[in-house]
Design a protein around this motif. Structure first.
Motif, mmCIF file in Angstrom:
data_model
loop_
_atom_site.group_PDB
_atom_site.id
_atom_site.type_symbol
_atom_site.label_atom_id
_atom_site.label_comp_id
_atom_site.label_asym_id
_atom_site.label_seq_id
_atom_site.Cartn_x
_atom_site.Cartn_y
_atom_site.Cartn_z
ATOM 1 N N LEU A 79 11.409 77.123 5.393
ATOM 2 C CA LEU A 79 12.458 77.161 4.365
ATOM 3 C C LEU A 79 13.656 76.325 4.807
ATOM 4 C CD1 LEU A 79 12.338 80.948 3.418
ATOM 5 C CD2 LEU A 79 11.411 79.027 2.110
ATOM 6 N N ILE A 80 13.963 76.353 6.095
ATOM 7 C CA ILE A 80 15.070 75.557 6.626
ATOM 8 C C ILE A 80 14.760 74.067 6.454
ATOM 9 C CG2 ILE A 80 16.260 74.883 8.760
ATOM 10 C CD1 ILE A 80 16.030 77.902 9.580
ATOM 11 N N ILE A 81 13.543 73.667 6.778
ATOM 12 C CA ILE A 81 13.146 72.264 6.605
ATOM 13 C C ILE A 81 13.224 71.870 5.131
ATOM 14 C CG2 ILE A 81 11.196 70.645 6.751
ATOM 15 C CD1 ILE A 81 10.380 72.167 9.327
ATOM 16 N N GLN A 82 12.745 72.748 4.246
ATOM 17 C CA GLN A 82 12.815 72.473 2.809
ATOM 18 C C GLN A 82 14.264 72.292 2.362
ATOM 19 O OE1 GLN A 82 10.764 75.687 0.796
ATOM 20 N NE2 GLN A 82 8.919 75.369 2.020
ATOM 21 N N ALA A 83 15.156 73.153 2.846
ATOM 22 C CA ALA A 83 16.562 73.078 2.462
ATOM 23 C C ALA A 83 17.204 71.797 2.995
ATOM 24 C CB ALA A 83 17.312 74.316 2.958
ATOM 25 N N GLU A 84 16.867 71.413 4.227
ATOM 26 C CA GLU A 84 17.398 70.160 4.782
ATOM 27 C C GLU A 84 16.929 68.967 3.948
ATOM 28 O OE1 GLU A 84 17.630 71.432 9.509
ATOM 29 O OE2 GLU A 84 15.812 70.481 8.737
ATOM 30 N N ASN A 85 15.664 68.978 3.561
ATOM 31 C CA ASN A 85 15.126 67.895 2.733
ATOM 32 C C ASN A 85 15.797 67.865 1.362
ATOM 33 O OD1 ASN A 85 13.395 67.082 4.769
ATOM 34 N ND2 ASN A 85 11.637 68.212 3.977
ATOM 35 N N GLU A 86 16.032 69.037 0.790
ATOM 36 C CA GLU A 86 16.684 69.104 -0.523
ATOM 37 C C GLU A 86 18.115 68.591 -0.444
ATOM 38 O OE1 GLU A 86 16.288 69.012 -4.192
ATOM 39 O OE2 GLU A 86 14.707 70.216 -3.275
ATOM 40 N N LEU A 87 18.816 68.938 0.627
ATOM 41 C CA LEU A 87 20.182 68.451 0.814
ATOM 42 C C LEU A 87 20.191 66.921 0.914
ATOM 43 C CD1 LEU A 87 23.189 68.912 1.265
ATOM 44 C CD2 LEU A 87 22.693 69.308 3.688
ATOM 45 N N ASN A 88 19.261 66.359 1.673
ATOM 46 C CA ASN A 88 19.155 64.900 1.771
ATOM 47 C C ASN A 88 18.879 64.272 0.405
ATOM 48 O OD1 ASN A 88 19.635 64.743 4.538
ATOM 49 N ND2 ASN A 88 17.470 64.990 5.050
ATOM 50 N N LEU A 89 17.979 64.877 -0.359
ATOM 51 C CA LEU A 89 17.664 64.356 -1.688
ATOM 52 C C LEU A 89 18.869 64.468 -2.621
ATOM 53 C CD1 LEU A 89 15.752 63.182 -3.785
ATOM 54 C CD2 LEU A 89 14.941 65.517 -4.227
ATOM 55 N N ALA A 90 19.563 65.597 -2.581
ATOM 56 C CA ALA A 90 20.726 65.790 -3.457
ATOM 57 C C ALA A 90 21.785 64.721 -3.171
ATOM 58 C CB ALA A 90 21.304 67.185 -3.269
ATOM 59 N N ARG A 91 21.996 64.415 -1.900
ATOM 60 C CA ARG A 91 22.974 63.381 -1.542
ATOM 61 C C ARG A 91 22.524 62.006 -2.042
ATOM 62 N NH1 ARG A 91 24.182 65.781 4.511
ATOM 63 N NH2 ARG A 91 25.783 67.272 3.849
ATOM 64 N N LYS A 92 21.222 61.738 -1.974
ATOM 65 C CA LYS A 92 20.702 60.474 -2.490
ATOM 66 C C LYS A 92 20.854 60.412 -4.007
ATOM 67 C CE LYS A 92 17.419 59.577 1.219
ATOM 68 N NZ LYS A 92 16.005 59.469 1.599
ATOM 69 N N MET A 93 20.608 61.533 -4.666
ATOM 70 C CA MET A 93 20.734 61.569 -6.125
ATOM 71 C C MET A 93 22.165 61.248 -6.555
ATOM 72 S SD MET A 93 17.817 62.160 -7.540
ATOM 73 C CE MET A 93 17.419 63.270 -8.843
ATOM 74 N N LEU A 94 23.153 61.679 -5.768
ATOM 75 C CA LEU A 94 24.539 61.336 -6.074
ATOM 76 C C LEU A 94 24.742 59.822 -6.071
ATOM 77 C CD1 LEU A 94 26.888 63.848 -4.224
ATOM 78 C CD2 LEU A 94 26.729 63.426 -6.666
ATOM 79 N N ASN A 95 24.091 59.131 -5.164
ATOM 80 C CA ASN A 95 24.194 57.669 -5.118
ATOM 81 C C ASN A 95 23.382 57.005 -6.221
ATOM 82 O OD1 ASN A 95 25.910 57.524 -2.886
ATOM 83 N ND2 ASN A 95 24.210 57.665 -1.455
ATOM 84 N N TRP A 96 22.208 57.535 -6.495
ATOM 85 C CA TRP A 96 21.317 56.932 -7.488
ATOM 86 C C TRP A 96 21.792 57.155 -8.920
ATOM 87 C CZ3 TRP A 96 16.466 59.407 -4.874
ATOM 88 C CH2 TRP A 96 16.159 58.714 -3.701
ATOM 89 N N LYS A 97 22.434 58.289 -9.181
ATOM 90 C CA LYS A 97 22.955 58.640 -10.511
ATOM 91 C C LYS A 97 21.898 58.507 -11.610
ATOM 92 C CE LYS A 97 27.527 57.445 -9.155
ATOM 93 N NZ LYS A 97 28.387 56.410 -8.798
ATOM 94 N N PRO A 98 20.799 59.241 -11.506
ATOM 95 C CA PRO A 98 19.730 59.105 -12.504
ATOM 96 C C PRO A 98 20.134 59.595 -13.892
ATOM 97 C CG PRO A 98 19.284 60.953 -11.055
ATOM 98 C CD PRO A 98 20.480 60.234 -10.499
ATOM 99 N N TRP A 99 21.258 60.262 -14.014
ATOM 100 C CA TRP A 99 21.726 60.764 -15.304
ATOM 101 C C TRP A 99 22.414 59.671 -16.117
ATOM 102 C CZ3 TRP A 99 23.199 62.684 -10.542
ATOM 103 C CH2 TRP A 99 24.411 62.208 -10.044
ATOM 104 N N GLU A 100 22.754 58.547 -15.496
ATOM 105 C CA GLU A 100 23.421 57.468 -16.213
ATOM 106 C C GLU A 100 22.399 56.655 -17.010
ATOM 107 O OE1 GLU A 100 25.717 55.165 -13.424
ATOM 108 O OE2 GLU A 100 27.243 56.737 -13.262
ATOM 109 N N PRO A 101 22.865 55.999 -18.086
ATOM 110 C CA PRO A 101 21.937 55.179 -18.872
ATOM 111 C C PRO A 101 21.400 54.008 -18.046
ATOM 112 C CG PRO A 101 24.180 55.081 -19.780
ATOM 113 C CD PRO A 101 24.211 56.007 -18.610
ATOM 114 N N LEU A 102 20.251 53.494 -18.455
ATOM 115 C CA LEU A 102 19.647 52.360 -17.760
ATOM 116 C C LEU A 102 20.536 51.119 -17.888
ATOM 117 C CD1 LEU A 102 15.939 52.749 -18.920
ATOM 118 C CD2 LEU A 102 16.907 53.367 -16.713
ATOM 119 N N ILE A 103 20.522 50.295 -16.864
ATOM 120 C CA ILE A 103 21.324 49.064 -16.879
ATOM 121 C C ILE A 103 20.720 48.058 -17.863
ATOM 122 C CG2 ILE A 103 22.032 47.081 -15.483
ATOM 123 C CD1 ILE A 103 22.120 49.012 -13.081
#
Length: 118
Positions: A79-103
């Motif tokens: 569970l700790i490994i899963q949470a660490e991976n999720e935290l890494n993904l969440a931080r990447k998602m902040l950079n990727w901004k998949p909620w924004e419209p396509l360029i």
């Protein structure tokens, strides 16, 4: 206090010394990262729901074995490994901004499934 865990039984995965604290800290970091995303973001909405549920179990459950059974996604160490991976993904998602419209407009048929036979 309960039974002390001596091994995870998984090669290379040591027993966590304080899984409640570690999971609580990781879940808190994930939730704070998700707060920086729009509420309408599908990733935020569904990840936040799962993390809040797991964080509640961590707070309400003192026994590690009971915690593992209630979350039902592996041992505390996993569970700790899963949470660490999720935290890494969440931080990447902040950079990727998949909620924004396509360029740019996607090529015709990009989102069709099954793919058309052209």
């Amino acid at each position: 206090m309960g039974v002390l865990k001596k091994t995870t039984g998984l090669m290379g995965l040591a027993v966590a010394t304080n899984p409640h604290h570690t999971l609580g800290a990781l879940y808190g970091k994930i939730l704070r990262t998700l707060q920086r995303m729009p509420e309408s973001s599908a990733y935020r909405k569904y990840t936040e729901q799962i993390v809040r549920e797991r964080a509640a179990v961590v707070q309400q459950t003192k026994d590690v074995y009971e915690l593992e059974n209630k979350i039902n996604c592996g041992q505390a160490e996993e569970l700790i490994i899963q949470a660490e991976n999720e935290l890494n993904l969440a931080r990447k998602m902040l950079n990727w901004k998949p909620w924004e419209p396509l360029i740019a407009k996607p090529p015709k048929g990009q989102w069709d499934w099954p793919p058309s036979k052209a």
